[in-house]
Design an enzyme around this catalytic site. Structure first.
Site, PDB file in Angstrom:
ATOM      1  N   ASP A 193       0.875  -1.163   0.000  1.00  0.00           N
ATOM      2  CA  ASP A 193       0.000   0.000   0.000  1.00  0.00           C
ATOM      3  C   ASP A 193       0.925   1.230   0.000  1.00  0.00           C
ATOM      4  O   ASP A 193       2.119   1.107   0.301  1.00  0.00           O
ATOM      5  CB  ASP A 193      -0.860  -0.045   1.273  1.00  0.00           C
ATOM      6  CG  ASP A 193      -1.689   1.196   1.452  1.00  0.00           C
ATOM      7  OD1 ASP A 193      -2.323   1.633   0.482  1.00  0.00           O
ATOM      8  OD2 ASP A 193      -1.684   1.751   2.569  1.00  0.00           O
ATOM      9  N   LEU A 194       0.389   2.386  -0.363  1.00  0.00           N
ATOM     10  CA  LEU A 194       1.243   3.587  -0.414  1.00  0.00           C
ATOM     11  C   LEU A 194       1.098   4.450   0.851  1.00  0.00           C
ATOM     12  O   LEU A 194       2.033   4.559   1.659  1.00  0.00           O
ATOM     13  CB  LEU A 194       0.882   4.413  -1.659  1.00  0.00           C
ATOM     14  CG  LEU A 194       1.601   5.748  -1.798  1.00  0.00           C
ATOM     15  CD1 LEU A 194       3.090   5.553  -2.071  1.00  0.00           C
ATOM     16  CD2 LEU A 194       0.965   6.578  -2.925  1.00  0.00           C
ATOM     17  N   ASP A 195      -0.095   5.048   0.981  1.00  0.00           N
ATOM     18  CA  ASP A 195      -0.320   6.003   2.078  1.00  0.00           C
ATOM     19  C   ASP A 195      -0.262   5.303   3.432  1.00  0.00           C
ATOM     20  O   ASP A 195      -1.070   4.423   3.711  1.00  0.00           O
ATOM     21  CB  ASP A 195      -1.693   6.672   1.921  1.00  0.00           C
ATOM     22  CG  ASP A 195      -1.794   7.501   0.642  1.00  0.00           C
ATOM     23  OD1 ASP A 195      -0.848   8.231   0.349  1.00  0.00           O
ATOM     24  OD2 ASP A 195      -2.824   7.420  -0.044  1.00  0.00           O
ATOM     25  N   THR A 239       1.759   9.898   4.138  1.00  0.00           N
ATOM     26  CA  THR A 239       0.805  10.878   3.605  1.00  0.00           C
ATOM     27  C   THR A 239      -0.524  10.826   4.347  1.00  0.00           C
ATOM     28  O   THR A 239      -1.350  11.719   4.162  1.00  0.00           O
ATOM     29  CB  THR A 239       0.563  10.598   2.107  1.00  0.00           C
ATOM     30  OG1 THR A 239       0.604   9.189   1.927  1.00  0.00           O
ATOM     31  CG2 THR A 239       1.616  11.260   1.246  1.00  0.00           C
ATOM     32  N   LYS A 260      -8.950   5.628   6.241  1.00  0.00           N
ATOM     33  CA  LYS A 260      -7.714   5.045   5.719  1.00  0.00           C
ATOM     34  C   LYS A 260      -8.018   3.941   4.711  1.00  0.00           C
ATOM     35  O   LYS A 260      -8.834   3.062   4.974  1.00  0.00           O
ATOM     36  CB  LYS A 260      -6.851   4.496   6.865  1.00  0.00           C
ATOM     37  CG  LYS A 260      -6.163   5.613   7.632  1.00  0.00           C
ATOM     38  CD  LYS A 260      -5.177   5.061   8.637  1.00  0.00           C
ATOM     39  CE  LYS A 260      -4.514   6.210   9.383  1.00  0.00           C
ATOM     40  NZ  LYS A 260      -3.747   5.714  10.545  1.00  0.00           N
ATOM     41  N   GLY A 261      -7.353   4.001   3.572  1.00  0.00           N
ATOM     42  CA  GLY A 261      -7.517   2.983   2.545  1.00  0.00           C
ATOM     43  C   GLY A 261      -8.779   3.129   1.709  1.00  0.00           C
ATOM     44  O   GLY A 261      -8.994   2.400   0.765  1.00  0.00           O
ATOM     45  N   ARG A 263     -11.368   8.505  -2.269  1.00  0.00           N
ATOM     46  CA  ARG A 263     -11.653   9.922  -1.968  1.00  0.00           C
ATOM     47  C   ARG A 263     -13.165  10.167  -1.869  1.00  0.00           C
ATOM     48  O   ARG A 263     -13.648  10.792  -0.922  1.00  0.00           O
ATOM     49  CB  ARG A 263     -11.047  10.799  -3.055  1.00  0.00           C
ATOM     50  CG  ARG A 263     -10.907  12.256  -2.651  1.00  0.00           C
ATOM     51  CD  ARG A 263     -10.351  13.080  -3.800  1.00  0.00           C
ATOM     52  NE  ARG A 263      -9.143  12.487  -4.363  1.00  0.00           N
ATOM     53  CZ  ARG A 263      -8.639  12.803  -5.555  1.00  0.00           C
ATOM     54  NH1 ARG A 263      -9.228  13.720  -6.295  1.00  0.00           N
ATOM     55  NH2 ARG A 263      -7.539  12.219  -5.992  1.00  0.00           N
ATOM     56  N   SER A 313      -2.542   0.718  -4.423  1.00  0.00           N
ATOM     57  CA  SER A 313      -3.043   1.865  -3.645  1.00  0.00           C
ATOM     58  C   SER A 313      -4.393   2.355  -4.152  1.00  0.00           C
ATOM     59  O   SER A 313      -4.689   2.260  -5.345  1.00  0.00           O
ATOM     60  CB  SER A 313      -2.017   3.003  -3.749  1.00  0.00           C
ATOM     61  OG  SER A 313      -2.573   4.220  -3.296  1.00  0.00           O
ATOM     62  N   ALA A 314      -5.172   2.919  -3.233  1.00  0.00           N
ATOM     63  CA  ALA A 314      -6.470   3.505  -3.610  1.00  0.00           C
ATOM     64  C   ALA A 314      -6.307   4.909  -4.155  1.00  0.00           C
ATOM     65  O   ALA A 314      -7.251   5.487  -4.702  1.00  0.00           O
ATOM     66  CB  ALA A 314      -7.376   3.538  -2.383  1.00  0.00           C
ATOM     67  N   SER A 315      -5.116   5.465  -4.012  1.00  0.00           N
ATOM     68  CA  SER A 315      -4.926   6.887  -4.349  1.00  0.00           C
ATOM     69  C   SER A 315      -4.801   7.150  -5.838  1.00  0.00           C
ATOM     70  O   SER A 315      -4.146   6.412  -6.565  1.00  0.00           O
ATOM     71  CB  SER A 315      -3.672   7.405  -3.648  1.00  0.00           C
ATOM     72  OG  SER A 315      -3.385   8.714  -4.107  1.00  0.00           O
ATOM     73  N   ASN A 324      -3.408   9.862  -6.655  1.00  0.00           N
ATOM     74  CA  ASN A 324      -2.189  10.682  -6.671  1.00  0.00           C
ATOM     75  C   ASN A 324      -0.926   9.838  -6.509  1.00  0.00           C
ATOM     76  O   ASN A 324       0.159  10.376  -6.289  1.00  0.00           O
ATOM     77  CB  ASN A 324      -2.242  11.712  -5.527  1.00  0.00           C
ATOM     78  CG  ASN A 324      -3.385  12.698  -5.701  1.00  0.00           C
ATOM     79  OD1 ASN A 324      -3.478  13.375  -6.726  1.00  0.00           O
ATOM     80  ND2 ASN A 324      -4.276  12.782  -4.719  1.00  0.00           N
ATOM     81  N   LYS A 355     -11.041  -0.803  -2.028  1.00  0.00           N
ATOM     82  CA  LYS A 355     -10.822  -1.695  -0.888  1.00  0.00           C
ATOM     83  C   LYS A 355     -12.005  -1.485   0.069  1.00  0.00           C
ATOM     84  O   LYS A 355     -12.419  -0.346   0.227  1.00  0.00           O
ATOM     85  CB  LYS A 355      -9.519  -1.331  -0.159  1.00  0.00           C
ATOM     86  CG  LYS A 355      -8.263  -1.448  -1.018  1.00  0.00           C
ATOM     87  CD  LYS A 355      -7.049  -0.850  -0.281  1.00  0.00           C
ATOM     88  CE  LYS A 355      -5.834  -0.781  -1.184  1.00  0.00           C
ATOM     89  NZ  LYS A 355      -4.689  -0.091  -0.586  1.00  0.00           N
ATOM     90  N   GLU A 361      -0.088  -3.360   4.538  1.00  0.00           N
ATOM     91  CA  GLU A 361      -1.188  -2.402   4.629  1.00  0.00           C
ATOM     92  C   GLU A 361      -1.280  -1.732   5.996  1.00  0.00           C
ATOM     93  O   GLU A 361      -0.964  -2.358   7.004  1.00  0.00           O
ATOM     94  CB  GLU A 361      -2.513  -3.176   4.446  1.00  0.00           C
ATOM     95  CG  GLU A 361      -3.125  -3.093   3.090  1.00  0.00           C
ATOM     96  CD  GLU A 361      -3.692  -1.721   2.735  1.00  0.00           C
ATOM     97  OE1 GLU A 361      -3.787  -0.853   3.627  1.00  0.00           O
ATOM     98  OE2 GLU A 361      -4.034  -1.512   1.563  1.00  0.00           O
ATOM     99  N   ASP A 362      -1.753  -0.492   6.023  1.00  0.00           N
ATOM    100  CA  ASP A 362      -1.979   0.177   7.311  1.00  0.00           C
ATOM    101  C   ASP A 362      -3.474   0.389   7.576  1.00  0.00           C
ATOM    102  O   ASP A 362      -3.835   0.988   8.588  1.00  0.00           O
ATOM    103  CB  ASP A 362      -1.267   1.537   7.359  1.00  0.00           C
ATOM    104  CG  ASP A 362      -1.937   2.561   6.473  1.00  0.00           C
ATOM    105  OD1 ASP A 362      -2.362   2.187   5.354  1.00  0.00           O
ATOM    106  OD2 ASP A 362      -2.058   3.721   6.892  1.00  0.00           O
TER     107      ASP A 362
HETATM  108  C1  BG6 Z   1      -5.669   5.844   0.259  1.00  0.00           C
HETATM  109  C2  BG6 Z   1      -5.696   6.605   1.556  1.00  0.00           C
HETATM  110  O1  BG6 Z   1      -4.404   5.313   0.055  1.00  0.00           O
HETATM  111  O2  BG6 Z   1      -6.003   6.693  -0.844  1.00  0.00           O
HETATM  112  C3  BG6 Z   1      -7.062   7.276   1.727  1.00  0.00           C
HETATM  113  O3  BG6 Z   1      -5.470   5.736   2.637  1.00  0.00           O
HETATM  114  C4  BG6 Z   1      -7.359   8.141   0.509  1.00  0.00           C
HETATM  115  O4  BG6 Z   1      -7.047   8.041   2.905  1.00  0.00           O
HETATM  116  C5  BG6 Z   1      -7.285   7.310  -0.757  1.00  0.00           C
HETATM  117  O5  BG6 Z   1      -8.654   8.729   0.629  1.00  0.00           O
HETATM  118  C6  BG6 Z   1      -7.522   8.131  -2.026  1.00  0.00           C
HETATM  119  O6  BG6 Z   1      -6.471   9.014  -2.189  1.00  0.00           O
HETATM  120  P1  BG6 Z   1      -6.445  10.206  -3.229  1.00  0.00           P
HETATM  121  O7  BG6 Z   1      -5.001  10.639  -3.249  1.00  0.00           O
HETATM  122  O8  BG6 Z   1      -6.895   9.669  -4.548  1.00  0.00           O
HETATM  123  O9  BG6 Z   1      -7.360  11.261  -2.714  1.00  0.00           O
HETATM  124 MG    MG Z   2      -2.753   3.162   3.566  1.00  0.00          MG
END
Ligand code: BG6
Ligand code: MG
Length: 217
Positions: free
Chosen positions: A9-11, A17, A45-46, A49, A114-116, A118, A145, A169-170
């Protein structure tokens, strides 16, 4: 060569972050007129957005139109990006560089899951964009997730089977996603939240090459 493969996982695992996500959501909550605590933040977390905003609004007992929600999502991300822009390799969490080097040296493949949306930008900022064999992030999935989609795509890209994958994972939702994918999980953080993980570590400092060696043999 070990058959095992790792999915990070990233964040909150590669970089801290999670604190920037929290700050941006907390400020948004403040603007909307309610408190948002660190304990409540565990629920985000995870989580994607869009879903995070829904959870936040539920906590604040606020109902908004889709248009207003879209504006807040944009505003949250813009604030978040101001923190990301300033990131450097100093913000890679302790122990992570040594583990990535160990995996590389031992020809064990690893991906980001990762779910992000970014993720690419963050990896670039901290100088890790070219380290991963595969990157699967919020732009590649349709189900967030705890759905296993992100990890199953990562396994496919690593050309391996879920049973050989170890997810780090966190987030509670992330541990659940790993198990839904049929993968082994390492939870990073307070075991009170992450007791479902196969292995619990307090922080990334405990994720040592020695431990990785034990897991793969
Ligand atoms: C996850 C974070 O990795 O990414 C969440 O744990 C976050 O807190 C999600 O909401 C989405 O991230 P982003 O960068 O697309 O807003
Ligand atoms: Mg995470």
């Amino acid at each position: 060569m070990s058959k095992k493969a790792f999915i990070f996982d990233l964040d909150g695992v590669i970089v801290d972050t999670a604190k920037y996500h929290f700050l941006a959501w907390k400020n948004l909550a403040g603007e909307l007129g309610f408190e948002f605590t660190e304990k409540q933040n565990e629920q985000l977390k995870g989580v994607s957005r869009v879903r995070s905003l829904d959870i936040l609004l539920k906590i604040g007992k606020i109902e908004l139109s889709q248009e207003e929600k879209d504006r807040l999502l944009l505003q949250k991300n813009e604030e978040y990006l101001t923190y990301i822009e300033k990131m450097t390799s100093d913000e890679i969490l302790p122990g992570i560089p040594a583990v990535l080097d160990f995996l590389e040296k031992n020809n064990i493949v690893f991906a980001l899951g990762s779910a992000s949306k970014n993720a690419g930008l963050i990896l670039e900022k901290v100088g890790l964009l070219n380290k991963f064999t595969a990157i699967v992030d919020g732009n590649d999935v349709s189900k967030a997730k705890p759905d296993p989609e992100v990890f199953l795509i990562a396994a496919k890209k690593l050309k391996t089977e879920p049973k050989y994958c170890i997810v780090i994972e966190d987030a509670v939702a992330g541990i659940e996603a790993a198990h839904n994918a049929g993968m082994f999980s390492i939870g990073i953080g307070d075991p009170v939240h992450l007791n479902a993980a196969d292995i619990n570590l307090r922080n990334t400092k405990e994720l040592t090459p020695d431990l990785i060696q034990k897991i793969i043999t």
